[in-house]
Design an enzyme around this catalytic site. Structure first.
Site, PDB file in Angstrom:
ATOM      1  N   GLY A   1      -0.472   2.520   6.690  1.00  0.00           N
ATOM      2  CA  GLY A   1      -0.607   1.520   7.757  1.00  0.00           C
ATOM      3  C   GLY A   1      -0.290   0.273   7.860  1.00  0.00           C
ATOM      4  O   GLY A   1      -0.414  -0.530   8.566  1.00  0.00           O
ATOM      5  N   LYS A   2       0.874   0.147   6.867  1.00  0.00           N
ATOM      6  CA  LYS A   2       1.394  -1.166   6.675  1.00  0.00           C
ATOM      7  C   LYS A   2       2.166  -1.792   7.884  1.00  0.00           C
ATOM      8  O   LYS A   2       1.836  -2.897   8.474  1.00  0.00           O
ATOM      9  CB  LYS A   2       2.184  -1.206   5.511  1.00  0.00           C
ATOM     10  CG  LYS A   2       1.565  -0.860   4.239  1.00  0.00           C
ATOM     11  CD  LYS A   2       2.329  -1.022   3.011  1.00  0.00           C
ATOM     12  CE  LYS A   2       3.328  -0.007   3.050  1.00  0.00           C
ATOM     13  NZ  LYS A   2       3.219   1.535   3.241  1.00  0.00           N
TER      14      LYS A   2
ATOM     15  N   GLY B   1       0.793  -1.094   0.135  1.00  0.00           N
ATOM     16  CA  GLY B   1      -0.010  -0.146  -0.066  1.00  0.00           C
ATOM     17  C   GLY B   1       0.971   1.245   0.103  1.00  0.00           C
ATOM     18  O   GLY B   1       1.974   0.853   0.087  1.00  0.00           O
ATOM     19  N   LEU B   2       0.291   2.463  -0.158  1.00  0.00           N
ATOM     20  CA  LEU B   2       0.902   3.903  -0.163  1.00  0.00           C
ATOM     21  C   LEU B   2       1.595   3.984   1.314  1.00  0.00           C
ATOM     22  O   LEU B   2       1.333   3.350   2.210  1.00  0.00           O
ATOM     23  CB  LEU B   2      -0.116   4.546  -0.422  1.00  0.00           C
ATOM     24  CG  LEU B   2      -0.431   4.955  -2.090  1.00  0.00           C
ATOM     25  CD1 LEU B   2      -1.783   5.761  -1.759  1.00  0.00           C
ATOM     26  CD2 LEU B   2       0.520   5.261  -3.070  1.00  0.00           C
TER      27      LEU B   2
ATOM     28  N   SER C   1       6.157  -1.823  -2.085  1.00  0.00           N
ATOM     29  CA  SER C   1       6.246  -2.548  -3.113  1.00  0.00           C
ATOM     30  C   SER C   1       5.261  -2.189  -4.084  1.00  0.00           C
ATOM     31  O   SER C   1       4.268  -2.699  -4.534  1.00  0.00           O
ATOM     32  CB  SER C   1       5.634  -3.971  -2.540  1.00  0.00           C
ATOM     33  OG  SER C   1       4.723  -4.327  -1.809  1.00  0.00           O
TER      34      SER C   1
ATOM     35  N   THR D   1       1.917  -0.707  10.941  1.00  0.00           N
ATOM     36  CA  THR D   1       1.324  -0.842  11.939  1.00  0.00           C
ATOM     37  C   THR D   1       0.268  -2.189  12.043  1.00  0.00           C
ATOM     38  O   THR D   1       0.203  -2.801  13.017  1.00  0.00           O
ATOM     39  CB  THR D   1       0.079   0.415  11.929  1.00  0.00           C
ATOM     40  OG1 THR D   1       0.693   1.709  12.149  1.00  0.00           O
ATOM     41  CG2 THR D   1      -1.230   0.433  13.173  1.00  0.00           C
TER      42      THR D   1
ATOM     43  N   ASN E   1      15.208  -4.633  -4.004  1.00  0.00           N
ATOM     44  CA  ASN E   1      14.956  -4.652  -2.853  1.00  0.00           C
ATOM     45  C   ASN E   1      13.685  -5.658  -2.763  1.00  0.00           C
ATOM     46  O   ASN E   1      13.908  -6.481  -1.625  1.00  0.00           O
ATOM     47  CB  ASN E   1      14.298  -3.295  -2.573  1.00  0.00           C
ATOM     48  CG  ASN E   1      13.875  -3.095  -1.136  1.00  0.00           C
ATOM     49  OD1 ASN E   1      14.607  -3.496   0.147  1.00  0.00           O
ATOM     50  ND2 ASN E   1      12.321  -2.798  -1.029  1.00  0.00           N
TER      51      ASN E   1
ATOM     52  N   GLY F   1      10.794  10.779  -7.279  1.00  0.00           N
ATOM     53  CA  GLY F   1      10.265   9.070  -7.559  1.00  0.00           C
ATOM     54  C   GLY F   1       9.597   8.719  -6.444  1.00  0.00           C
ATOM     55  O   GLY F   1       9.775   7.522  -6.317  1.00  0.00           O
TER      56      GLY F   1
ATOM     57  N   ARG G   1      14.762  -0.862  -6.314  1.00  0.00           N
ATOM     58  CA  ARG G   1      13.611  -1.301  -5.908  1.00  0.00           C
ATOM     59  C   ARG G   1      13.122  -2.607  -6.382  1.00  0.00           C
ATOM     60  O   ARG G   1      12.640  -3.306  -5.545  1.00  0.00           O
ATOM     61  CB  ARG G   1      12.243  -0.089  -6.229  1.00  0.00           C
ATOM     62  CG  ARG G   1      12.354   1.105  -5.465  1.00  0.00           C
ATOM     63  CD  ARG G   1      11.129   2.149  -5.638  1.00  0.00           C
ATOM     64  NE  ARG G   1      10.640   3.011  -4.943  1.00  0.00           N
ATOM     65  CZ  ARG G   1       9.744   3.725  -4.767  1.00  0.00           C
ATOM     66  NH1 ARG G   1       8.639   3.466  -5.671  1.00  0.00           N
ATOM     67  NH2 ARG G   1       9.507   4.662  -3.796  1.00  0.00           N
TER      68      ARG G   1
END
Length: 268
Positions: free
Chosen positions: A103-104, A98-99, A172, A106, A148, A221, A145
């Site tokens: 809340g990833k 997610g952006l 991602s 969290t 990564n 970016g 990225r």
């Protein structure tokens, strides 16, 4: 009456002879045990019956993978199913995407805590944490990225193979990179969780102040501003706002937890 003759006493074997015989018997036991275990590894002699002994060696199958040449895959007699039985759960990867600000991290921590309280072993792979060590040599350019995500996917695969519920928390942004990680984990062991929160909500939170820097051109970016985010098309779990409210960390964790329960991941 004729007297019976007494046979002469047989001579005792010398200690050296006895030791050699014991050594031969021990060698036979070792070979028998090795055969029962499915072969004794490279070069171990196998002997059955009383015929002539001839060593049987397996020819190793060498591989070239990427830039690595002449490498050999070693199998271990303890496999994933054995480790899963020991832990009472199924190894898998819960991939949270997610952006920034959705809340990833969290959710990852809340889910790990709930599973821990229920007696399940988890490990969180957080994107920022990994850039402190494993991925510290990578930038945020497109090619870095991708590398990564590739590295995190390979590490997550190892955790899942160990029988652990691995929770990966990364932006991602590119679908092809997430799909490549999914391909590493067959049999539905890759669970994609999409935090589908609007950009304006994430930007309003801006917990690290990155959106502000991106808007002023100090960061180039940045996902959602001048770099795209490609949302999952067929992810296993989608978490959205409800009645204009963002779900609490506990509610998000419960949604993922229910999926794991219903699909048998919390039992061996």
């Amino acid at each position: 009456m004729a007297s019976l003759s007494v046979p002469p006493t047989l001579p005792r074997a010398s200690p050296a002879v006895v030791g050699a015989a014991r050594g031969r018997r021990a060698a036979v036991r070792v070979r028998t045990a090795a055969a029962a275990l499915g072969g004794g590894g490279g070069g171990m002699e196998q002997h059955l019956g009383d015929g002539p002994r001839s060593p049987v060696k397996e020819n190793p199958v060498m591989s070239n993978v990427g830039k690595s040449t002449n490498i050999l895959w070693h199998n271990c007699p303890i496999g994933q199913s054995d480790r899963q039985k020991l832990l009472g759960q199924k190894g898998c990867v819960v991939w949270i995407t997610g952006l920034s600000g959705s809340g990833k991290s969290t959710l990852a921590c809340a889910l790990s805590r709930e599973l821990h309280y229920r007696g399940h072993l988890t490990y969180v792979l957080d994107g920022d944490n990994l850039r402190h060590g494993l991925n510290r040599d990578l930038s945020f350019k497109s090619e870095d990225r991708a590398e990564n995500i590739r590295r995190v996917g390979e590490v997550a695969k190892l955790f899942a193979d160990a029988g652990i519920i691995c929770i990966a928390s990364l932006i991602s942004p590119y679908k092809r990179d997430r799909d490549a990680c999914r391909a590493l984990l067959p049999d539905s062991k890759f669970i994609e969780v999409f935090l589908d929160l609007p950009l304006q909500i994430c930007e309003a939170r801006d917990p690290k102040g990155l959106y502000k820097l991106a808007r002023t051109g100090k960061i180039k970016g940045f996902t959602g501003i001048d770099d795209p985010y490609e949302p999952p098309v067929n992810g296993e779990i989608v978490i959205k706002m409800k009645d204009g409210e963002c779900p609490s960390p506990k509610a998000m964790a419960k949604q993922v937890l229910c999926y794991l329960e219903e699909n048998g991941y919390l039992q061996a």
